[in-house]
Design a protein around this motif. Structure first.
Motif, PDB file in Angstrom:
ATOM      1  N   LEU A 117       0.698  -1.290  -0.007  1.00  0.00           N
ATOM      2  CA  LEU A 117      -0.132  -0.082   0.240  1.00  0.00           C
ATOM      3  C   LEU A 117       0.861   1.105   0.110  1.00  0.00           C
ATOM      4  O   LEU A 117       0.673   2.235  -0.684  1.00  0.00           O
ATOM      5  CB  LEU A 117      -0.862   0.121   1.281  1.00  0.00           C
ATOM      6  N   LEU A 118       1.940   1.350   0.821  1.00  0.00           N
ATOM      7  CA  LEU A 118       2.647   2.533   0.769  1.00  0.00           C
ATOM      8  C   LEU A 118       3.489   2.592  -0.281  1.00  0.00           C
ATOM      9  O   LEU A 118       3.658   3.668  -0.882  1.00  0.00           O
ATOM     10  CB  LEU A 118       3.672   2.327   2.112  1.00  0.00           C
ATOM     11  N   ALA A 119       3.796   1.366  -0.951  1.00  0.00           N
ATOM     12  CA  ALA A 119       4.629   1.408  -2.501  1.00  0.00           C
ATOM     13  C   ALA A 119       3.612   2.077  -3.369  1.00  0.00           C
ATOM     14  O   ALA A 119       4.069   2.874  -4.279  1.00  0.00           O
ATOM     15  CB  ALA A 119       5.066   0.152  -2.715  1.00  0.00           C
ATOM     16  N   SER A 120       2.450   1.708  -3.484  1.00  0.00           N
ATOM     17  CA  SER A 120       1.601   2.031  -4.414  1.00  0.00           C
ATOM     18  C   SER A 120       1.169   3.594  -4.117  1.00  0.00           C
ATOM     19  O   SER A 120       0.828   4.393  -5.308  1.00  0.00           O
ATOM     20  CB  SER A 120       0.444   1.239  -3.997  1.00  0.00           C
ATOM     21  N   THR A 196      16.037   3.654  -1.747  1.00  0.00           N
ATOM     22  CA  THR A 196      15.245   4.325  -1.081  1.00  0.00           C
ATOM     23  C   THR A 196      13.757   4.177  -1.441  1.00  0.00           C
ATOM     24  O   THR A 196      12.682   4.382  -0.585  1.00  0.00           O
ATOM     25  CB  THR A 196      15.563   5.722  -0.692  1.00  0.00           C
ATOM     26  N   ALA A 197      13.715   3.920  -2.617  1.00  0.00           N
ATOM     27  CA  ALA A 197      12.203   3.806  -3.292  1.00  0.00           C
ATOM     28  C   ALA A 197      11.361   2.399  -2.728  1.00  0.00           C
ATOM     29  O   ALA A 197      11.886   1.474  -2.699  1.00  0.00           O
ATOM     30  CB  ALA A 197      12.124   3.649  -4.780  1.00  0.00           C
ATOM     31  N   LEU A 198      10.211   2.839  -2.165  1.00  0.00           N
ATOM     32  CA  LEU A 198       9.350   1.661  -1.587  1.00  0.00           C
ATOM     33  C   LEU A 198       8.942   0.545  -2.594  1.00  0.00           C
ATOM     34  O   LEU A 198       8.900  -0.412  -2.233  1.00  0.00           O
ATOM     35  CB  LEU A 198       8.241   2.388  -0.814  1.00  0.00           C
ATOM     36  N   PRO A 199       8.595   1.113  -3.811  1.00  0.00           N
ATOM     37  CA  PRO A 199       8.144   0.258  -5.016  1.00  0.00           C
ATOM     38  C   PRO A 199       9.377  -0.882  -5.082  1.00  0.00           C
ATOM     39  O   PRO A 199       9.143  -1.850  -5.287  1.00  0.00           O
ATOM     40  CB  PRO A 199       7.872   1.152  -6.081  1.00  0.00           C
ATOM     41  N   PHE A 200      10.670  -0.443  -5.308  1.00  0.00           N
ATOM     42  CA  PHE A 200      11.661  -1.180  -5.505  1.00  0.00           C
ATOM     43  C   PHE A 200      11.933  -2.195  -4.295  1.00  0.00           C
ATOM     44  O   PHE A 200      12.001  -3.429  -4.582  1.00  0.00           O
ATOM     45  CB  PHE A 200      13.086  -0.276  -5.617  1.00  0.00           C
ATOM     46  N   VAL A 201      12.040  -1.641  -3.174  1.00  0.00           N
ATOM     47  CA  VAL A 201      11.903  -2.507  -1.864  1.00  0.00           C
ATOM     48  C   VAL A 201      10.914  -3.822  -1.863  1.00  0.00           C
ATOM     49  O   VAL A 201      11.110  -4.767  -1.631  1.00  0.00           O
ATOM     50  CB  VAL A 201      12.138  -1.556  -0.590  1.00  0.00           C
ATOM     51  N   THR A 202       9.971  -3.108  -2.261  1.00  0.00           N
ATOM     52  CA  THR A 202       8.698  -4.125  -2.088  1.00  0.00           C
ATOM     53  C   THR A 202       8.730  -5.327  -3.178  1.00  0.00           C
ATOM     54  O   THR A 202       8.607  -6.644  -2.835  1.00  0.00           O
ATOM     55  CB  THR A 202       7.352  -3.403  -2.188  1.00  0.00           C
TER      56      THR A 202
END
Length: 226
Positions: A117-120, A196-202
């Protein structure tokens, strides 16, 4: 305990119920703190080896002092740590005869869902020309592979710990060990990685954790068989 069950299974005329009773009796007589201590020590030992390997191969990220004061660093770290806690809860349960994953499964879904959800939200609110970078980052060529590589000593230690217990759902038990190992490895790798990108980490931390879980599921029936 394994020797007792092997002996029971080898006796002529032994019934399935008697075998299960022997198994359950041994598990119920084992102190819960003792079982959990074995799990904790094994996963901790594997994590120490993984951390030392990470420091030798990669070292700490050069901007660590500044990163400690950013939300992205802590979110990136809490994501795999939350999955590691969920995995440990599942391992603790699945080491017992006939048990389900229990609350660990629900916690894992909650952690993964929250991170997605945070990545989206970050993707939706980002400029169009930044989306590719948010998804692919600059370490895609080695991120997932390194998480899996660093997970191997933790996976080996976790399988050893699970063999001291009495899993009956071997594939699922192996998957739980694998997810736990992958999540602990991702937590260690996060200290070296400056993405640092949340989509990448997810996506790519998640892929490393999931693939280690698949490896654990494949090894479970072989390594955890009675």
């Amino acid at each position: 305990m394994r020797d007792r069950v092997r002996f029971a299974a080898g006796q002529e005329g032994i019934s399935t119920d008697a075998l299960i009773d022997a198994l359950a009796g041994d598990i119920s007589s084992a102190p819960v703190p003792s079982v959990r201590r074995t799990l904790a020590v094994s996963f901790a030992a594997g994590s120490v080896i993984s951390a030392l390997a990470m420091l030798a191969l990669l070292g700490l990220r050069p901007d660590m002092a500044a990163a400690l004061f950013t939300a992205s660093f802590w979110i990136k770290l809490i994501f795999p740590l939350g999955l590691a806690v969920a995995g440990l809860m599942a391992v603790d349960r699945l080491g017992r005869p006939g048990a389900e994953a229990g609350r660990g499964y629900g916690l894992g879904i909650a952690v993964a869902g929250s991170m997605a959800l945070l990545a989206s939200v970050q993707l939706i609110t980002a400029p169009r020309d930044a989306i590719r970078s948010l998804l692919l980052g600059h370490t895609l060529d080695h991120c997932t592979a390194l998480i899996m590589l660093l997970a191997l000593p933790i996976l080996a230690a976790g399988m050893y710990a699970m063999r001291q217990m009495a899993p009956t759902r071997l594939r699922l038990a192996g998957a739980a060990v694998g997810v736990t190992a992958g999540a602990l490895s991702a937590s260690i790798y996060a200290i070296a990685c400056n993405e640092t990108a949340l989509p990448f980490v997810t996506l790519w931390y998640g892929a490393g954790i999931a693939l280690t879980g698949v490896l654990g599921a494949l090894l479970g029936p072989r390594l955890l068989r009675w």
